[in-house]
Motif scaffolding. Structure first.
Motif: not given
Length: 212
Positions: A168-179
């Motif tokens: 969750x950040x200023x762009x909303x709550x969404x899935x983000x990738x991590x290596x």
């Protein structure tokens, strides 16, 4: 998200062009020769060697620049180095993931190498032959920068080295990738498949490479 660099004859290595390339590059590379005496002791940011390659000094000594490994690469990802490996590495094979990644079930390059510069790596051992690690450039990533769902890198990764976490950040709550560095071998499939036009939002560097 169907963007791919085309895998056609434009990227296939043609050894008959070697003389032309050497002549064309000679003047450009020669101008910088004075500052490259330590090339064997550095790791250029985009010098990705084929899995099974020997340590750099031994690799450079053994490699004939014959191009057999490049011709055998099914994705055309193996290309002749122009600047990626310095003067001593000119025309040696490097993986260019944006053109094509290294397939999990392929060890062709080592099988055809006539000098052992690339070892005849068994497929069972290939998963431990780490050629680099992927890095996500958040400013380019669709999920990170635009706040949109994009799962391409995770779906294409054959080593399960991409993990999505809900952020969750200023762009909303969404899935983000991590290596996951402990799982990534640097095959470059993610970089090749990244749907961002031009420069990929995920790219491989030779950090953490393992060579014998």
């Amino acid at each position: 998200f169907g963007f791919h660099y085309p895998q056609d004859q434009r990227y296939a290595f043609n050894p008959s062009r070697r003389g032309v390339m050497l002549a064309a590059a000679g003047g450009v590379l020669g101008a910088s020769a004075a500052g490259t005496s330590a090339v064997r002791h550095t790791v250029p940011a985009k010098r990705l060697r084929p899995p099974g390659s020997r340590i750099e000094k031994d690799f450079l000594d053994a490699c004939l620049r014959c191009g057999e490994c490049m011709k055998a690469c099914p994705t055309h990802g193996l290309q002749p180095s122009i600047t990626q490996a310095g003067l001593e590495g000119f025309f040696t094979p490097v993986l260019v993931p944006r053109i094509g990644g290294c397939e999990e079930k392929c060890n062709n390059c080592g099988q055809v190498c006539p000098t052992g510069a690339i070892r005849k790596l068994p497929l069972e051992e290939k998963q431990y032959a780490i050629i680099g690690n992927a890095t996500i450039e958040k400013n380019y990533c669709i999920a990170w920068e635009q706040g949109k769902l994009c799962l391409v890198c995770d779906e294409i990764c054959p080593y399960d080295a991409i993990e999505f976490r809900v952020i969750t950040d200023e762009k909303g709550t969404i899935q983000r990738p991590f290596v996951l560095e402990d799982k990534c071998v640097g095959c470059g499939q993610c970089e090749h498949a990244c749907p961002v036009i031009g420069r990929a939002a995920i790219y491989v560097t030779p950090i953490n490479e393992v060579r014998k």
